[in-house]
Design an enzyme around this catalytic site. Sequence first.
Site, mmCIF file in Angstrom:
data_model
loop_
_atom_site.group_PDB
_atom_site.id
_atom_site.type_symbol
_atom_site.label_atom_id
_atom_site.label_comp_id
_atom_site.label_asym_id
_atom_site.label_seq_id
_atom_site.Cartn_x
_atom_site.Cartn_y
_atom_site.Cartn_z
ATOM 1 N N PHE A 1 0.825 -1.209 0.000
ATOM 2 C CA PHE A 1 0.000 0.000 0.000
ATOM 3 C C PHE A 1 0.860 1.259 0.000
ATOM 4 O O PHE A 1 0.387 2.334 0.312
ATOM 5 C CB PHE A 1 -0.929 -0.014 1.214
ATOM 6 C CG PHE A 1 -1.770 -1.245 1.309
ATOM 7 C CD1 PHE A 1 -2.841 -1.428 0.449
ATOM 8 C CD2 PHE A 1 -1.467 -2.244 2.215
ATOM 9 C CE1 PHE A 1 -3.621 -2.578 0.514
ATOM 10 C CE2 PHE A 1 -2.244 -3.394 2.295
ATOM 11 C CZ PHE A 1 -3.317 -3.565 1.444
ATOM 12 N N GLY B 1 -0.466 -5.935 -6.885
ATOM 13 C CA GLY B 1 -1.777 -6.538 -6.719
ATOM 14 C C GLY B 1 -2.850 -6.137 -7.705
ATOM 15 O O GLY B 1 -3.838 -6.851 -7.866
ATOM 16 N N ILE C 1 -11.201 2.295 -19.102
ATOM 17 C CA ILE C 1 -11.026 1.181 -18.185
ATOM 18 C C ILE C 1 -10.525 -0.013 -18.993
ATOM 19 O O ILE C 1 -11.251 -0.565 -19.824
ATOM 20 C CB ILE C 1 -12.343 0.847 -17.463
ATOM 21 C CG1 ILE C 1 -12.900 2.092 -16.763
ATOM 22 C CG2 ILE C 1 -12.137 -0.301 -16.475
ATOM 23 C CD1 ILE C 1 -11.952 2.727 -15.767
ATOM 24 N N LYS D 1 -12.845 -6.044 -14.660
ATOM 25 C CA LYS D 1 -12.774 -6.937 -13.502
ATOM 26 C C LYS D 1 -11.691 -6.469 -12.528
ATOM 27 O O LYS D 1 -11.953 -6.278 -11.330
ATOM 28 C CB LYS D 1 -12.503 -8.374 -13.936
ATOM 29 C CG LYS D 1 -12.378 -9.348 -12.766
ATOM 30 C CD LYS D 1 -12.080 -10.770 -13.226
ATOM 31 C CE LYS D 1 -13.317 -11.415 -13.808
ATOM 32 N NZ LYS D 1 -13.087 -12.870 -14.080
ATOM 33 N N THR D 2 -10.467 -6.279 -13.022
ATOM 34 C CA THR D 2 -9.390 -5.865 -12.125
ATOM 35 C C THR D 2 -9.601 -4.436 -11.621
ATOM 36 O O THR D 2 -9.297 -4.127 -10.467
ATOM 37 C CB THR D 2 -8.023 -5.985 -12.814
ATOM 38 O OG1 THR D 2 -8.018 -5.214 -14.021
ATOM 39 C CG2 THR D 2 -7.710 -7.432 -13.143
ATOM 40 N N GLN E 1 -10.000 -3.168 -7.789
ATOM 41 C CA GLN E 1 -9.270 -2.041 -7.226
ATOM 42 C C GLN E 1 -10.193 -1.132 -6.428
ATOM 43 O O GLN E 1 -9.874 -0.710 -5.317
ATOM 44 C CB GLN E 1 -8.629 -1.228 -8.356
ATOM 45 C CG GLN E 1 -7.307 -1.759 -8.840
ATOM 46 C CD GLN E 1 -6.169 -1.315 -7.953
ATOM 47 O OE1 GLN E 1 -5.975 -1.854 -6.868
ATOM 48 N NE2 GLN E 1 -5.415 -0.342 -8.393
ATOM 49 N N LYS F 1 -6.488 7.092 -16.869
ATOM 50 C CA LYS F 1 -6.163 8.142 -15.905
ATOM 51 C C LYS F 1 -5.700 7.633 -14.538
ATOM 52 O O LYS F 1 -5.142 8.402 -13.767
ATOM 53 C CB LYS F 1 -7.359 9.082 -15.698
ATOM 54 C CG LYS F 1 -7.677 9.937 -16.910
ATOM 55 C CD LYS F 1 -8.339 11.256 -16.544
ATOM 56 C CE LYS F 1 -9.718 11.115 -15.959
ATOM 57 N NZ LYS F 1 -10.367 12.435 -15.752
ATOM 58 N N GLY G 1 -5.947 3.490 -8.625
ATOM 59 C CA GLY G 1 -5.529 2.968 -7.326
ATOM 60 C C GLY G 1 -5.773 3.901 -6.155
ATOM 61 O O GLY G 1 -6.224 3.463 -5.090
ATOM 62 N N GLU G 2 -5.496 5.197 -6.307
ATOM 63 C CA GLU G 2 -5.629 6.125 -5.176
ATOM 64 C C GLU G 2 -7.071 6.602 -4.986
ATOM 65 O O GLU G 2 -7.573 6.649 -3.859
ATOM 66 C CB GLU G 2 -4.706 7.337 -5.367
ATOM 67 C CG GLU G 2 -3.328 7.039 -5.910
ATOM 68 C CD GLU G 2 -2.507 6.105 -5.045
ATOM 69 O OE1 GLU G 2 -2.839 5.912 -3.866
ATOM 70 O OE2 GLU G 2 -1.516 5.557 -5.564
#
Length: 746
Positions: free
Chosen positions: A251, A478, A636, A640-641, A645, A708, A711-712
């Site tokens: 993380f 991940g 996107i 799925k991934t 996320q 773009k 994750g955050e």
Amino acid sequence: MKDQQLQDKVVGDRMNRVDGRLKVTGAAKYSAEYELPGLVHGALVGSTIAKGRITSLDTKAAERAPGVLAVITHLNSPKVPGFAAKSNPDEPPAIGQPLRVFHDEKVYFNDQPIALVVANTLEQARYAARLVKAQYAADEHRTDFEANKQRGFLPTQAKRNPKSAQNDYDRGQKNGYQTAPVKLEAEYVHTSEMHNPMELQSIIAHWEAPDRLTVYDKVQAVKGTQRAFAKDWGLPEENVKVIATFVGGAFGNGLHNWPHETAAIIAAKKLNRPVKLVLTREQMFTMVGYRPYTWQRIGMGATKDGKLVGITHESVGQTSSYEEFTESTLQQTRMMYTSPNVSTRYRILGLDISTPIWMRGPGEATGAFALESAMDEMAHLLNLDPMEFRLRNYTDVDPDNNKPWSTKFLKECYQLGAERIGWNKRQMKPGSLRDGDWFVGYGMGVGTFGANRGTAKARAVLQADGTVVLQSATTDIGPGTGTVMVQIAADALGMPPEKIRFELGNSTFPTAPSQGGSATVNTVGSAVLEACTALKGKLQQLGGAAFASAKPEDLTLAGGQLSLASNAGTKVSLADLRKQNNGQDIDVTVEAKPGNERQKYSMYSFSVHFAEVRVHAMTGEVRVSKMVSCADAGTIVNHKTAGSQMIGGAVGGIGMALTEGAVMDHRFGRYVTKDLADYHVPVHADAPAIEVAFVDKPDFIVDPLGTKGIGEIAIIGVAPAIANAIFNATGKRIRELPITPDKLMA
């Protein structure tokens, strides 16, 4: 058959992870799982004081213990060339320099590594580590943030650079909120939050020669780690190899190089044998960073019809006494809402603790808790729906720099989320919706993070069997990096994904930045796209006149042939093209980097999170009963991934809001919560049904893929959405995280 036809588009598909089978069958090899001849094991000994110096170390019993090969301390450690001695021996390490492990007798935090026991087996090393005895001259330590908050100071980087984002900032009138007819002033506290990935931090250090080092290391940046260790040991970068093929969750704690890594390298150097060192779960709380304890104060003013007049946002975040850690806690306040007057003040507070590090959503998630809670509080004062209040202050250009957005579809996110959560059920009067013994409430929170793109290289190789191998020195903590790179390549090459392999996590591969800051797909994906285009260009040259005038997008590699999408009859076998290349693999390496887009546009990803919560009237127990997370994240690549996320970020936000908070006994400067029994991460029972929605509109200004970053923004805004829902359910405003039953019942 499929591979003999033109390949359908796979970007956007819910494709399974290309490494999924390796992981679930145990075939994936993580940093601590490599077997090397002569491998030995290390166990660290930590200090029992928070500040002072070591006056003596008794290592004799440990050295005599079965299987022990060495006990390494500052008294006998090989010197690390990069730990150059200072002219003033009492001066702490330079600003920005990590702790110099085993460098001297100084102690800067509790559980600081003071010795490393190396033995033939892990059990022998851990047993002997308990036999090391230290005596100290302890100094008075400071670990209590609230008692020392007034000691906060402007970061050195801001003092040195007037353009630093950490400097004092005023747009319009300083503290202009004070002139507004409706004013709010509130303080918010975010206690320290710890990284707890499944895989413990681990390293195997192996000196293959006196000047050649290989490490198998749990890191998020193999190239950055290579550079750091090369500098420490005075080696050419090419003499340091870093392997991180699989990373069992991270993380942000893999973005820094920590003392345990250097300790293992020192031991391997001293013994001339490979040394494995795996931290314990307790050491994960003290040695490899955390989200820093942060105090924030917001002053907000608005007109009676809901237009912001001004926002003042102050923040003090903790750091260690030997290294200045900073993050972007205040950026969202500067650019999210239309306000003529904005003032921000950022300070850090050095304490006798280890150095923090960025944690998912870094400072933006912390800052959003205060800002988005204050927006909800102001909406309540104005008797406005919180979403309506945000819409009245929506920005069509970035108010921080007056640049147009590259794209911004946040209004679409509002609409998607409101419909799915059932926002129309939200009551304006807090505490007025009830289901038996449970109060029910709804809340929302907005998140944003820079849509960043860096420079990366990628290699594409067409092999004899018709497969394409891609390589880049990125990592995968991940999110499914390898999977989306295969999808990007499949579309770019017009060939089936099963004929493509993406290799990563090796510093010998073409350069790529760390996996962090939601920039991997934007950066490495762009390099993969260009490498595939270059590979087609090379094949086009070998194909001769029939392909000479074709555009790259008209070339496909399906069915073992180079052909034209516009004319399938024009084709040549890849095997024949290899023959024209002297039977060699067709190999290209390219570099992809951004242009001057950032000078012209403001580029961000956006999210909005909606929460439905239930609060028990008698016990104060909080249950998040439903969440909806919506993202404007460009194209996107894999629904799925990407959905995973967003779900993962929402669960992390639940932990931030309700369960996670480090507790320290300030008498000793030592954490009481130091394992997963006492430090509560959210489990399945804490995670409700989480719905995810994507706008899925490309942003080709950020990069040629239109992506773009996700994750955050998956976590930024989640904690305030839950806090705001709790207020809507109960009428109680809790401004300190985590929100536990005792705070609600007080």
